[in-house]
Design an enzyme around this catalytic site. Sequence first.
Site, PDB file in Angstrom:
ATOM      1  N   CYS A  86      -4.489  73.793 -74.484  1.00  0.00           N
ATOM      2  CA  CYS A  86      -3.838  74.222 -75.715  1.00  0.00           C
ATOM      3  C   CYS A  86      -2.636  73.358 -76.041  1.00  0.00           C
ATOM      4  O   CYS A  86      -2.186  73.319 -77.191  1.00  0.00           O
ATOM      5  CB  CYS A  86      -3.428  75.690 -75.609  1.00  0.00           C
ATOM      6  SG  CYS A  86      -2.431  76.057 -74.146  1.00  0.00           S
TER       7      CYS A  86
ATOM      8  N   GLU B 139      -0.955  83.477 -78.060  1.00  0.00           N
ATOM      9  CA  GLU B 139      -0.958  82.014 -78.051  1.00  0.00           C
ATOM     10  C   GLU B 139      -2.281  81.575 -78.658  1.00  0.00           C
ATOM     11  O   GLU B 139      -3.346  81.832 -78.105  1.00  0.00           O
ATOM     12  CB  GLU B 139      -0.813  81.459 -76.638  1.00  0.00           C
ATOM     13  CG  GLU B 139      -0.782  79.940 -76.597  1.00  0.00           C
ATOM     14  CD  GLU B 139      -1.155  79.388 -75.252  1.00  0.00           C
ATOM     15  OE1 GLU B 139      -2.021  78.482 -75.207  1.00  0.00           O
ATOM     16  OE2 GLU B 139      -0.609  79.862 -74.241  1.00  0.00           O
TER      17      GLU B 139
END
Length: 518
Positions: free
Chosen positions: A296, A257
């Site tokens: 994020c 990620e």
Amino acid sequence: MTELLSNFVAGRWQLGTGAGTPLFDPVLGTELARVDATGLDLAAAFAFAREQGGAALRAMSYAQRAQLLADIGKVLHAHRDDYDAISTANSGTVKNDTAVDVDGGLFTLGTYAKLGAGLGDRRFLLDGEPARLGKDPLFQSQHVLVPTQGVALFINAFNFPSWGLWEKAAPALLSGVPVIVKPATATAWLTQRMVQDVVKAGVLPAGALSVICGSSAGLMDQLQPFDVVSFTGSADTAAVIRSHPAVAQRSVRVNIEADSINSALLLESEAPGSEAFELLAKEVAREMTVKSGQKCTAIRRVFVPQGLYAHAAEAIGARLAKTTVGNPRNETVRMGSLVSRAQLNAVREGLARLQTQATVLHDGAKHALVDADPAVACCVGPTLLGTQDADGAGLVHDTEVFGPVATLVPYRDAAHALALVRRGQGSLVASLYGSDPGALGRTALELASSHGRVHVISPDVAALHTGHGNVMPQSLHGGPGRAGGGEELGGLKALNFYHRRAAVQASTAVLSSLNPPA
């Protein structure tokens, strides 16, 4: 000197042999603790987890391992107040932001405990139905999922020291795979303390959970073919991980990620002041300020019809103006600090870069800090930028400033909006705002190929939706392209990463014997 936090590997607590890297209070500037992994026998640590922890976990059923997750949750709940204090001191977060991290981790553990209980006494999973291999149905093929006989290495980011651990560890442990977590150094204290509490409570078999604080040097070198590694962080580090011999030569399974330029999109049918318009303004302001924009999944680009650009700038700016910034210990403060001086510098540099192609619509520098010394505290006010040159301002679509910063961008029509969103090159999440169900559904499907999650907010779910940036364990977390190409969570789908799929070709009688009891 402050306390040197211990590592837990090979079934025992071990101190590094170096002086350690200091952890700081990002508001007060005081040193809190030190971390160090120098001198650890990493080969022995991985072998212990792989052999002792893995064997003990695989000897249990899914339901038994689900109970372990429930027991972990009880331990963590008992120490909840301690985690608040650590998060405030080490991450500079207000209580609501700590809740996103800590309670988010607890909720994920609870969710997987319930999902695992539903799998019963199984020790492996069937994947689909048997497939006939010839005219006679006697000989068939059945795909099965069995726990990988390796270790799961987690290299985590600084922004979620609790949730970042448990959203990965819950499906790994439920799958029967032991965990070694390497938290980001700057905020490692909370992760280390949580592991310490779980270990002290004795709820897990030896080797099931380990923590290594400090440098990540040498960790990837220990990985063997049946191990897995999950990384959350920068695209640059992700590239190093992907090129490591463990991945490139030994085919260690990897989940990444990385960077994500997430979007919020208001459909062109909306008018200023409409309910959908106000929902956009509210969510953008919230996403910019929760955890000081250090998520994020936070909104980085805001797309509105050209005619609504000025209205949106005013509406979002009005909400941001109400945000008090400073020392999270002051109850009037709604947004705390960034996690470190390095992160503060990175945000300032990124903001300056964006300002070469965008103008300031709401100036975060005008927020006076509450109970915090500007010369010491790593605080920065929320800043809304804007550009009228949607196509030419390439930096807006390429640059993620990991802090309370977003850019407002106007679009001409629906096709233009979709093209601009896709210039993010793959993102974790996009949110849509509108009141026309058909238009929202069509747009969601158009964006699905370039996003891991599409969050649709319409007036009928104004009080029900879980939030653009909130990662729910029932839904997929991850994204294609520059977002890393990984997948986490998604309910039981998360277990796939920790299992190996194989085809068993045998008679129907043999395959019938495989059918695990519920």
